[in-house]
Design a protein around this motif. Sequence first.
Motif, PDB file in Angstrom:
ATOM      1  N   ARG A  32       0.837  -1.210   0.000  1.00 50.61           N
ATOM      2  CA  ARG A  32       0.000   0.000   0.000  1.00 50.61           C
ATOM      3  C   ARG A  32       0.873   1.263   0.000  1.00 50.61           C
ATOM      4  N   GLU A  33       1.968   1.238   0.746  1.00 53.87           N
ATOM      5  CA  GLU A  33       2.873   2.392   0.769  1.00 53.87           C
ATOM      6  C   GLU A  33       3.516   2.617  -0.600  1.00 53.87           C
ATOM      7  N   ILE A  34       3.866   1.526  -1.270  1.00 54.09           N
ATOM      8  CA  ILE A  34       4.425   1.638  -2.631  1.00 54.09           C
ATOM      9  C   ILE A  34       3.390   2.276  -3.547  1.00 54.09           C
ATOM     10  N   ALA A  35       2.151   1.775  -3.479  1.00 53.09           N
ATOM     11  CA  ALA A  35       1.081   2.300  -4.326  1.00 53.09           C
ATOM     12  C   ALA A  35       0.809   3.772  -4.019  1.00 53.09           C
ATOM     13  N   LEU A  36       0.787   4.132  -2.756  1.00 54.26           N
ATOM     14  CA  LEU A  36       0.553   5.527  -2.378  1.00 54.26           C
ATOM     15  C   LEU A  36       1.676   6.435  -2.878  1.00 54.26           C
ATOM     16  N   ALA A  37       2.912   5.964  -2.775  1.00 58.13           N
ATOM     17  CA  ALA A  37       4.051   6.748  -3.256  1.00 58.13           C
ATOM     18  C   ALA A  37       3.976   6.944  -4.771  1.00 58.13           C
ATOM     19  N   LEU A  38       3.618   5.884  -5.487  1.00 54.02           N
ATOM     20  CA  LEU A  38       3.465   5.996  -6.941  1.00 54.02           C
ATOM     21  C   LEU A  38       2.313   6.930  -7.297  1.00 54.02           C
ATOM     22  N   MET A  39       1.241   6.852  -6.543  1.00 53.60           N
ATOM     23  CA  MET A  39       0.091   7.721  -6.776  1.00 53.60           C
ATOM     24  C   MET A  39       0.484   9.188  -6.563  1.00 53.60           C
ATOM     25  N   ARG A  40       1.186   9.455  -5.473  1.00 53.87           N
ATOM     26  CA  ARG A  40       1.643  10.831  -5.216  1.00 53.87           C
ATOM     27  C   ARG A  40       2.537  11.325  -6.352  1.00 53.87           C
ATOM     28  N   SER A  41       3.457  10.477  -6.779  1.00 51.69           N
ATOM     29  CA  SER A  41       4.365  10.856  -7.859  1.00 51.69           C
ATOM     30  C   SER A  41       3.606  11.137  -9.148  1.00 51.69           C
ATOM     31  N   ALA A  42       2.632  10.284  -9.456  1.00 55.70           N
ATOM     32  CA  ALA A  42       1.858  10.444 -10.683  1.00 55.70           C
ATOM     33  C   ALA A  42       1.002  11.707 -10.640  1.00 55.70           C
ATOM     34  N   GLN A  70      16.729 -10.685 -11.273  1.00 50.84           N
ATOM     35  CA  GLN A  70      17.403 -10.145 -10.085  1.00 50.84           C
ATOM     36  C   GLN A  70      16.414  -9.807  -8.974  1.00 50.84           C
ATOM     37  N   LEU A  71      15.137  -9.824  -9.286  1.00 53.39           N
ATOM     38  CA  LEU A  71      14.102  -9.532  -8.296  1.00 53.39           C
ATOM     39  C   LEU A  71      13.745 -10.825  -7.574  1.00 53.39           C
ATOM     40  N   SER A  72      13.845 -10.814  -6.250  1.00 51.46           N
ATOM     41  CA  SER A  72      13.526 -12.026  -5.480  1.00 51.46           C
ATOM     42  C   SER A  72      12.026 -12.306  -5.552  1.00 51.46           C
ATOM     43  N   ALA A  73      11.646 -13.547  -5.328  1.00 50.64           N
ATOM     44  CA  ALA A  73      10.234 -13.933  -5.370  1.00 50.64           C
ATOM     45  C   ALA A  73       9.388 -13.137  -4.372  1.00 50.64           C
ATOM     46  N   PRO A  74       9.843 -12.972  -3.118  1.00 53.58           N
ATOM     47  CA  PRO A  74       9.041 -12.170  -2.184  1.00 53.58           C
ATOM     48  C   PRO A  74       8.901 -10.710  -2.626  1.00 53.58           C
ATOM     49  N   GLN A  75       9.964 -10.132  -3.177  1.00 57.88           N
ATOM     50  CA  GLN A  75       9.892  -8.742  -3.631  1.00 57.88           C
ATOM     51  C   GLN A  75       8.965  -8.622  -4.838  1.00 57.88           C
ATOM     52  N   ARG A  76       9.028  -9.587  -5.750  1.00 54.21           N
ATOM     53  CA  ARG A  76       8.133  -9.582  -6.917  1.00 54.21           C
ATOM     54  C   ARG A  76       6.676  -9.678  -6.460  1.00 54.21           C
ATOM     55  N   GLN A  77       6.418 -10.551  -5.497  1.00 56.09           N
ATOM     56  CA  GLN A  77       5.060 -10.702  -4.979  1.00 56.09           C
ATOM     57  C   GLN A  77       4.581  -9.395  -4.329  1.00 56.09           C
ATOM     58  N   LEU A  78       5.448  -8.753  -3.589  1.00 60.17           N
ATOM     59  CA  LEU A  78       5.120  -7.479  -2.955  1.00 60.17           C
ATOM     60  C   LEU A  78       4.759  -6.420  -4.007  1.00 60.17           C
ATOM     61  N   LEU A  79       5.533  -6.366  -5.080  1.00 60.84           N
ATOM     62  CA  LEU A  79       5.269  -5.396  -6.143  1.00 60.84           C
ATOM     63  C   LEU A  79       3.996  -5.729  -6.910  1.00 60.84           C
ATOM     64  N   GLU A  80       3.702  -7.012  -7.084  1.00 63.26           N
ATOM     65  CA  GLU A  80       2.443  -7.408  -7.719  1.00 63.26           C
ATOM     66  C   GLU A  80       1.260  -7.015  -6.830  1.00 63.26           C
ATOM     67  N   GLN A  81       1.415  -7.137  -5.521  1.00 69.35           N
ATOM     68  CA  GLN A  81       0.374  -6.695  -4.598  1.00 69.35           C
ATOM     69  C   GLN A  81       0.211  -5.179  -4.673  1.00 69.35           C
ATOM     70  N   ALA A  82       1.310  -4.477  -4.890  1.00 66.68           N
ATOM     71  CA  ALA A  82       1.252  -3.021  -5.031  1.00 66.68           C
ATOM     72  C   ALA A  82       0.418  -2.632  -6.251  1.00 66.68           C
ATOM     73  N   LYS A  83       0.461  -3.444  -7.299  1.00 68.63           N
ATOM     74  CA  LYS A  83      -0.387  -3.186  -8.470  1.00 68.63           C
ATOM     75  C   LYS A  83      -1.858  -3.226  -8.073  1.00 68.63           C
ATOM     76  N   ASP A  84      -2.238  -4.250  -7.291  1.00 64.69           N
ATOM     77  CA  ASP A  84      -3.625  -4.345  -6.832  1.00 64.69           C
ATOM     78  C   ASP A  84      -4.002  -3.162  -5.950  1.00 64.69           C
ATOM     79  N   GLU A  85      -3.090  -2.736  -5.088  1.00 64.86           N
ATOM     80  CA  GLU A  85      -3.345  -1.582  -4.233  1.00 64.86           C
ATOM     81  C   GLU A  85      -3.521  -0.319  -5.074  1.00 64.86           C
TER      82      GLU A  85
END
Length: 97
Positions: A32-42, A70-85
Amino acid sequence: MAQERQRWSRQVTESSNALDLETGVFTLDNPREIALALMRSAERSDRRKAGPFRSAMSMLSFYINRAGRQLSAPQRQLLEQAKDELRALYGKPRRQS
């Protein structure tokens, strides 16, 4: 050759008509923090060509795709969740699992 590719993706991130990103946005540990940061930037960016949602989602997808193996599985999953957020923040339907 590998250096040129690295420079290419860095150049896209830094100087294209994409977004002015907050520092360390992709290293946050909460989707959610990743999504919020991207939203603010956009919302703030005057370098984007598309609407805020499309620009934020494009930058997130670009980062995931460029990181590749180079992206670990947990980090990739976190970023995919950020897409949903991000979809939820903009009132877009979440993707089907």
